[in-house]
Design a protein around this motif. Sequence first.
Motif, PDB file in Angstrom:
ATOM      1  N   PHE A 136       4.661   1.136  10.153  1.00 29.33           N
ATOM      2  CA  PHE A 136       5.042   0.606   8.842  1.00 29.33           C
ATOM      3  C   PHE A 136       3.775   0.325   8.053  1.00 29.33           C
ATOM      4  O   PHE A 136       2.840  -0.290   8.572  1.00 29.33           O
ATOM      5  CB  PHE A 136       5.857  -0.684   8.981  1.00 29.33           C
ATOM      6  CG  PHE A 136       6.146  -1.354   7.667  1.00 29.33           C
ATOM      7  CD1 PHE A 136       7.276  -1.010   6.934  1.00 29.33           C
ATOM      8  CD2 PHE A 136       5.274  -2.303   7.146  1.00 29.33           C
ATOM      9  CE1 PHE A 136       7.530  -1.609   5.706  1.00 29.33           C
ATOM     10  CE2 PHE A 136       5.525  -2.910   5.926  1.00 29.33           C
ATOM     11  CZ  PHE A 136       6.657  -2.564   5.209  1.00 29.33           C
ATOM     12  N   GLN A 137       3.750   0.763   6.795  1.00 25.53           N
ATOM     13  CA  GLN A 137       2.616   0.513   5.913  1.00 25.53           C
ATOM     14  C   GLN A 137       3.125   0.098   4.534  1.00 25.53           C
ATOM     15  O   GLN A 137       4.139   0.620   4.056  1.00 25.53           O
ATOM     16  CB  GLN A 137       1.744   1.761   5.749  1.00 25.53           C
ATOM     17  CG  GLN A 137       1.115   2.280   7.020  1.00 25.53           C
ATOM     18  CD  GLN A 137       0.366   3.583   6.792  1.00 25.53           C
ATOM     19  OE1 GLN A 137       0.576   4.274   5.793  1.00 25.53           O
ATOM     20  NE2 GLN A 137      -0.508   3.929   7.716  1.00 25.53           N
ATOM     21  N   ALA A 138       2.409  -0.804   3.911  1.00 23.55           N
ATOM     22  CA  ALA A 138       2.658  -1.174   2.517  1.00 23.55           C
ATOM     23  C   ALA A 138       1.311  -1.526   1.908  1.00 23.55           C
ATOM     24  O   ALA A 138       0.464  -2.147   2.567  1.00 23.55           O
ATOM     25  CB  ALA A 138       3.617  -2.353   2.419  1.00 23.55           C
ATOM     26  N   GLY A 139       1.084  -1.099   0.669  1.00 22.92           N
ATOM     27  CA  GLY A 139      -0.232  -1.360   0.104  1.00 22.92           C
ATOM     28  C   GLY A 139      -0.284  -1.186  -1.396  1.00 22.92           C
ATOM     29  O   GLY A 139       0.721  -1.031  -2.072  1.00 22.92           O
ATOM     30  N   ARG A 140      -1.520  -1.203  -1.882  1.00 19.69           N
ATOM     31  CA  ARG A 140      -1.810  -1.009  -3.302  1.00 19.69           C
ATOM     32  C   ARG A 140      -2.764   0.167  -3.447  1.00 19.69           C
ATOM     33  O   ARG A 140      -3.555   0.464  -2.548  1.00 19.69           O
ATOM     34  CB  ARG A 140      -2.440  -2.272  -3.908  1.00 19.69           C
ATOM     35  CG  ARG A 140      -1.480  -3.460  -3.957  1.00 19.69           C
ATOM     36  CD  ARG A 140      -2.144  -4.706  -4.529  1.00 19.69           C
ATOM     37  NE  ARG A 140      -2.663  -4.491  -5.872  1.00 19.69           N
ATOM     38  CZ  ARG A 140      -1.918  -4.521  -6.982  1.00 19.69           C
ATOM     39  NH1 ARG A 140      -0.610  -4.743  -6.898  1.00 19.69           N
ATOM     40  NH2 ARG A 140      -2.458  -4.353  -8.154  1.00 19.69           N
ATOM     41  N   PHE A 141      -2.688   0.842  -4.571  1.00 14.74           N
ATOM     42  CA  PHE A 141      -3.586   1.958  -4.810  1.00 14.74           C
ATOM     43  C   PHE A 141      -4.985   1.435  -5.126  1.00 14.74           C
ATOM     44  O   PHE A 141      -5.139   0.320  -5.624  1.00 14.74           O
ATOM     45  CB  PHE A 141      -3.049   2.815  -5.959  1.00 14.74           C
ATOM     46  CG  PHE A 141      -1.781   3.549  -5.601  1.00 14.74           C
ATOM     47  CD1 PHE A 141      -1.790   4.557  -4.645  1.00 14.74           C
ATOM     48  CD2 PHE A 141      -0.580   3.229  -6.201  1.00 14.74           C
ATOM     49  CE1 PHE A 141      -0.621   5.227  -4.304  1.00 14.74           C
ATOM     50  CE2 PHE A 141       0.592   3.898  -5.875  1.00 14.74           C
ATOM     51  CZ  PHE A 141       0.568   4.903  -4.930  1.00 14.74           C
ATOM     52  N   PRO A 142      -6.039   2.240  -4.822  1.00 19.76           N
ATOM     53  CA  PRO A 142      -5.984   3.598  -4.270  1.00 19.76           C
ATOM     54  C   PRO A 142      -5.535   3.608  -2.811  1.00 19.76           C
ATOM     55  O   PRO A 142      -5.816   2.664  -2.060  1.00 19.76           O
ATOM     56  CB  PRO A 142      -7.427   4.088  -4.388  1.00 19.76           C
ATOM     57  CG  PRO A 142      -8.250   2.845  -4.353  1.00 19.76           C
ATOM     58  CD  PRO A 142      -7.433   1.801  -5.058  1.00 19.76           C
ATOM     59  N   PHE A 143      -4.839   4.680  -2.432  1.00 22.01           N
ATOM     60  CA  PHE A 143      -4.240   4.769  -1.117  1.00 22.01           C
ATOM     61  C   PHE A 143      -5.285   4.651  -0.013  1.00 22.01           C
ATOM     62  O   PHE A 143      -5.051   3.996   0.999  1.00 22.01           O
ATOM     63  CB  PHE A 143      -3.487   6.092  -0.998  1.00 22.01           C
ATOM     64  CG  PHE A 143      -2.858   6.319   0.348  1.00 22.01           C
ATOM     65  CD1 PHE A 143      -1.877   5.472   0.828  1.00 22.01           C
ATOM     66  CD2 PHE A 143      -3.258   7.387   1.142  1.00 22.01           C
ATOM     67  CE1 PHE A 143      -1.287   5.670   2.064  1.00 22.01           C
ATOM     68  CE2 PHE A 143      -2.678   7.600   2.381  1.00 22.01           C
ATOM     69  CZ  PHE A 143      -1.695   6.742   2.848  1.00 22.01           C
ATOM     70  N   ARG A 144      -6.439   5.259  -0.196  1.00 24.89           N
ATOM     71  CA  ARG A 144      -7.475   5.232   0.845  1.00 24.89           C
ATOM     72  C   ARG A 144      -8.589   4.263   0.483  1.00 24.89           C
ATOM     73  O   ARG A 144      -9.749   4.566   0.583  1.00 24.89           O
ATOM     74  CB  ARG A 144      -8.046   6.634   1.073  1.00 24.89           C
ATOM     75  CG  ARG A 144      -7.000   7.645   1.468  1.00 24.89           C
ATOM     76  CD  ARG A 144      -7.606   8.946   1.945  1.00 24.89           C
ATOM     77  NE  ARG A 144      -6.589   9.937   2.226  1.00 24.89           N
ATOM     78  CZ  ARG A 144      -5.862   9.975   3.337  1.00 24.89           C
ATOM     79  NH1 ARG A 144      -6.056   9.061   4.259  1.00 24.89           N
ATOM     80  NH2 ARG A 144      -4.937  10.908   3.516  1.00 24.89           N
ATOM     81  N   PRO A 147      -6.009  -2.515  -0.768  1.00 25.27           N
ATOM     82  CA  PRO A 147      -5.489  -3.394   0.286  1.00 25.27           C
ATOM     83  C   PRO A 147      -4.166  -2.885   0.841  1.00 25.27           C
ATOM     84  O   PRO A 147      -3.357  -2.313   0.103  1.00 25.27           O
ATOM     85  CB  PRO A 147      -5.305  -4.731  -0.432  1.00 25.27           C
ATOM     86  CG  PRO A 147      -5.201  -4.379  -1.885  1.00 25.27           C
ATOM     87  CD  PRO A 147      -6.044  -3.174  -2.084  1.00 25.27           C
ATOM     88  N   ARG A 148      -3.964  -3.092   2.134  1.00 25.97           N
ATOM     89  CA  ARG A 148      -2.735  -2.647   2.777  1.00 25.97           C
ATOM     90  C   ARG A 148      -2.426  -3.507   3.995  1.00 25.97           C
ATOM     91  O   ARG A 148      -3.313  -4.153   4.551  1.00 25.97           O
ATOM     92  CB  ARG A 148      -2.828  -1.178   3.212  1.00 25.97           C
ATOM     93  CG  ARG A 148      -3.793  -0.938   4.365  1.00 25.97           C
ATOM     94  CD  ARG A 148      -3.641   0.469   4.949  1.00 25.97           C
ATOM     95  NE  ARG A 148      -3.996   1.509   3.996  1.00 25.97           N
ATOM     96  CZ  ARG A 148      -3.752   2.815   4.194  1.00 25.97           C
ATOM     97  NH1 ARG A 148      -3.134   3.191   5.307  1.00 25.97           N
ATOM     98  NH2 ARG A 148      -4.126   3.715   3.320  1.00 25.97           N
ATOM     99  N   VAL A 149      -1.151  -3.484   4.374  1.00 24.45           N
ATOM    100  CA  VAL A 149      -0.713  -4.062   5.634  1.00 24.45           C
ATOM    101  C   VAL A 149      -0.164  -2.919   6.465  1.00 24.45           C
ATOM    102  O   VAL A 149       0.703  -2.174   6.008  1.00 24.45           O
ATOM    103  CB  VAL A 149       0.381  -5.130   5.414  1.00 24.45           C
ATOM    104  CG1 VAL A 149       0.906  -5.635   6.757  1.00 24.45           C
ATOM    105  CG2 VAL A 149      -0.144  -6.285   4.577  1.00 24.45           C
ATOM    106  N   GLU A 150      -0.685  -2.757   7.661  1.00 31.62           N
ATOM    107  CA  GLU A 150      -0.246  -1.675   8.545  1.00 31.62           C
ATOM    108  C   GLU A 150       0.125  -2.255   9.899  1.00 31.62           C
ATOM    109  O   GLU A 150      -0.662  -2.974  10.513  1.00 31.62           O
ATOM    110  CB  GLU A 150      -1.334  -0.620   8.712  1.00 31.62           C
ATOM    111  CG  GLU A 150      -0.928   0.515   9.638  1.00 31.62           C
ATOM    112  CD  GLU A 150      -1.942   1.646   9.667  1.00 31.62           C
ATOM    113  OE1 GLU A 150      -1.679   2.645  10.348  1.00 31.62           O
ATOM    114  OE2 GLU A 150      -2.996   1.528   9.013  1.00 31.62           O
TER     115      GLU A 150
END
Length: 266
Positions: A136-144, A147-150
């Motif tokens: 499961f991943q959720a985040g903000r751009f830019p994708f790479r 910030p994200r939660v994985e």
Amino acid sequence: MSQPGWYPDPYGTGGLRWWDGRTWTERLNPESDRPPRPRPARRERPPAREDAGTPYAAQHAQHPQHTQHPQQASWDHAPSFQGLDVKVRGLHLYADEQGVAYGNASLTWPRVEWVAYWAAERPAGSGHLAGTQWIFQAGRFPFRGGPRVEVVVEPDAVPGRDGEPEHVWGRLIQLCQEHAEQRLVAELAGRVRAGDSVDVAQGLTVHPGGVRGNRVSLSWSSISGAVVDRGRVWIRQASSSSPILYVPQQNPNAVLIPALLAQLNG
């Protein structure tokens, strides 16, 4: 999740999938064929504040929510998805109607700009057997770089009797669908209706006239819908029984495509 029943599909079709008490089956019940479900009444709560020094989970540590099975879906009563408060690989995973946090990473649902989730087969390696990983991943751009939660859930990642890994993964998806995906689909559809061309899932452009990707262009009249199958989101052509265009399910916002196309092509 022990009770058989119809639950929101963790594989992103936007409909319901039958849980037989042990595993997800191939039986689907598309939401698009049913009347809209009423949203449950909510008690107003102040928005959570994201703070790099105080992870979102820590803000709620004194008021943990005990995980419970989601209610069986009904068109007369919307299911209520309880929060998550578990350890995954020794790190605290917390999610509720305000946001999600894992370890030191956290995001509130209104700030989420992309989501992705899929199941993958893990090959046997040093110290572990072959098995399924639920990502499961959720985040903000830019994708790479944003910030994200994985969260990667594996058969041995969640201790305790309430630690069915697919249950934890499915609960994350249910919370995400209710508190982030509906908004994201509405925002993307609004941009397309306003005349914009929107890149969805790093491989599909949705525009006022239809979709294009991988050297294939389809008008709205030639699209019959989209389905999630075997790690890919397939777009079906109205004149053919075989899908003609696909996007990998792990691409950002690929799981939104079925609902987005349904909303724009309805």
